[in-house]
Design a protein around this motif. Sequence first.
Motif, PDB file in Angstrom:
ATOM      1  N   ASN A 185       0.658  -1.242   0.169  1.00 45.69           N
ATOM      2  CA  ASN A 185      -0.192  -0.341  -0.083  1.00 45.69           C
ATOM      3  C   ASN A 185       0.718   1.220   0.200  1.00 45.69           C
ATOM      4  O   ASN A 185       2.326   1.376   0.198  1.00 45.69           O
ATOM      5  CB  ASN A 185      -0.845  -0.024   0.960  1.00 45.69           C
ATOM      6  N   TRP A 186      -0.064   2.632  -0.198  1.00 48.64           N
ATOM      7  CA  TRP A 186       0.881   4.148  -0.348  1.00 48.64           C
ATOM      8  C   TRP A 186       1.830   3.931  -1.270  1.00 48.64           C
ATOM      9  O   TRP A 186       1.240   3.210  -2.746  1.00 48.64           O
ATOM     10  CB  TRP A 186       1.452   3.987   1.177  1.00 48.64           C
ATOM     11  N   PRO A 188       1.234  10.107   2.760  1.00 50.34           N
ATOM     12  CA  PRO A 188       1.990  11.588   4.117  1.00 50.34           C
ATOM     13  C   PRO A 188       3.374  11.265   4.813  1.00 50.34           C
ATOM     14  O   PRO A 188       3.779  12.016   5.483  1.00 50.34           O
ATOM     15  CB  PRO A 188       0.772  11.779   4.629  1.00 50.34           C
ATOM     16  N   HIS A 189       3.271   9.186   4.591  1.00 50.49           N
ATOM     17  CA  HIS A 189       4.217   8.956   5.974  1.00 50.49           C
ATOM     18  C   HIS A 189       5.815   8.517   4.466  1.00 50.49           C
ATOM     19  O   HIS A 189       6.489   7.886   5.321  1.00 50.49           O
ATOM     20  CB  HIS A 189       3.463   7.953   6.245  1.00 50.49           C
ATOM     21  N   THR A 190       5.564   8.459   3.812  1.00 47.89           N
ATOM     22  CA  THR A 190       6.375   8.329   2.673  1.00 47.89           C
ATOM     23  C   THR A 190       7.345   9.522   2.415  1.00 47.89           C
ATOM     24  O   THR A 190       6.693  10.625   1.454  1.00 47.89           O
ATOM     25  CB  THR A 190       6.703   6.944   1.707  1.00 47.89           C
ATOM     26  N   PRO A 191       8.749   9.982   2.248  1.00 50.78           N
ATOM     27  CA  PRO A 191       9.432  10.566   0.871  1.00 50.78           C
ATOM     28  C   PRO A 191       9.283  10.763  -0.231  1.00 50.78           C
ATOM     29  O   PRO A 191       9.068  10.048  -0.806  1.00 50.78           O
ATOM     30  CB  PRO A 191      11.067  10.415   1.873  1.00 50.78           C
ATOM     31  N   LEU A 192       8.414  12.330  -0.458  1.00 50.18           N
ATOM     32  CA  LEU A 192       7.822  12.297  -1.289  1.00 50.18           C
ATOM     33  C   LEU A 192       9.494  11.865  -2.141  1.00 50.18           C
ATOM     34  O   LEU A 192       9.283  11.872  -3.816  1.00 50.18           O
ATOM     35  CB  LEU A 192       7.291  13.412  -2.032  1.00 50.18           C
ATOM     36  N   GLU A 193      10.554  12.049  -2.654  1.00 51.64           N
ATOM     37  CA  GLU A 193      11.312  11.916  -3.033  1.00 51.64           C
ATOM     38  C   GLU A 193      11.506  10.210  -3.222  1.00 51.64           C
ATOM     39  O   GLU A 193      12.319   9.947  -4.594  1.00 51.64           O
ATOM     40  CB  GLU A 193      12.916  12.307  -2.747  1.00 51.64           C
ATOM     41  N   GLU A 194      11.399   9.741  -2.333  1.00 54.01           N
ATOM     42  CA  GLU A 194      11.283   8.056  -2.417  1.00 54.01           C
ATOM     43  C   GLU A 194      10.207   7.805  -3.097  1.00 54.01           C
ATOM     44  O   GLU A 194      10.958   7.061  -4.056  1.00 54.01           O
ATOM     45  CB  GLU A 194      11.604   7.366  -1.123  1.00 54.01           C
ATOM     46  N   THR A 195       9.183   8.494  -3.307  1.00 48.60           N
ATOM     47  CA  THR A 195       7.631   7.815  -4.619  1.00 48.60           C
ATOM     48  C   THR A 195       8.548   8.217  -5.548  1.00 48.60           C
ATOM     49  O   THR A 195       8.395   7.116  -6.625  1.00 48.60           O
ATOM     50  CB  THR A 195       6.368   8.804  -4.243  1.00 48.60           C
ATOM     51  N   MET A 196       8.961   9.261  -6.005  1.00 50.09           N
ATOM     52  CA  MET A 196       9.488  10.413  -6.955  1.00 50.09           C
ATOM     53  C   MET A 196      10.573   9.905  -8.409  1.00 50.09           C
ATOM     54  O   MET A 196      10.551   8.996  -8.532  1.00 50.09           O
ATOM     55  CB  MET A 196       9.231  11.673  -7.504  1.00 50.09           C
TER      56      MET A 196
END
Length: 321
Positions: free
Chosen positions: A109-110, A142-150
């Motif tokens: 998830n997420w 909201p709990h994972t750095p956006l840098e990681e997702t991108m």
Amino acid sequence: MNYQANSARYESMSYRRSGKSGVLLPAISLGLWKNFGGEVPFEQSRKMVLRAFDLGITHFDLANNYGPPYGSAEETFGHILKKDLLPYRDELLISTKAGYDMWPGPYGNWGSRKYLIASLDQSLKRMGLEYVDIFYSHRPDPHTPLEETMGALDYAVRSGKALYAGISNYRPEEAKEAISILRRLGTPCLVHQPRYSMIDRWIEDGLLDLLHEEGVGSIAFSPLGRGRLTNKYVLKLEAEESRSSELRLFTELSNFAGNRGQTLSQLALSWVLREGGVTSAIIGASHVSQIEENMQVLSQPPLTSEELTELDSILSHSHIG
């Protein structure tokens, strides 16, 4: 019989550039969120997908958990590809997403890198593809750095598992940061997919302007207000004889559409696709006839400035959302 695509499939569709990219999106895309999963007869799904392609719909929008059950829409689409559409793979724009609940445990998830890349690998396997054209982060985490997702989207593109990166359900502030990170990584954001309709206009509060400024395309999902902007829904309200404020609004919109020689769903699509609207609108369908009805909007007169003003007046007196 072997499927042969309609030779005139590109004559009635309008194609629009996605931001400042080289990609042209069909004005109408087909979403496989519902009615394409394992609980729907395969031939019913197959007929809709093939009819859509015959009408010039080249973009098919999926996600890992579309069904039900989860994953089954991708499996269905994979079977259609293998049976009918594989010779036309290079004419198709196939997208999938990850970000919502998919499998048990902390990694299903997420927006973590682990979840997104594992999910993409599973999606490719279900569809029998080497790559998808667009891979989305389906929602911000909201709990994972956006840098990681991108960074996961950037990796998906650099590894050849996706051609382009996209985001969905991101608010203006989140979208601005995500677009900036992807640009720094060297994988520009191709498109944003928000919810948008005449009765759900939140993207007009900054997001549309941002996407235009950043050169990012936009694909609206739920342009028919999750089925409420249809003649069928008006008839349902009339039968219930309740929710009078809602009935008044949708009856007025239906009458407005009728005066233009349109169904309510056609009016809703004309509005979403108006100048200053979005690049493409994703429709859902449970029958071929619904796809054909929605496609007719492309040959109908666009809304005039006077009509748009009148619609704004109708909608401004409503608190429906």
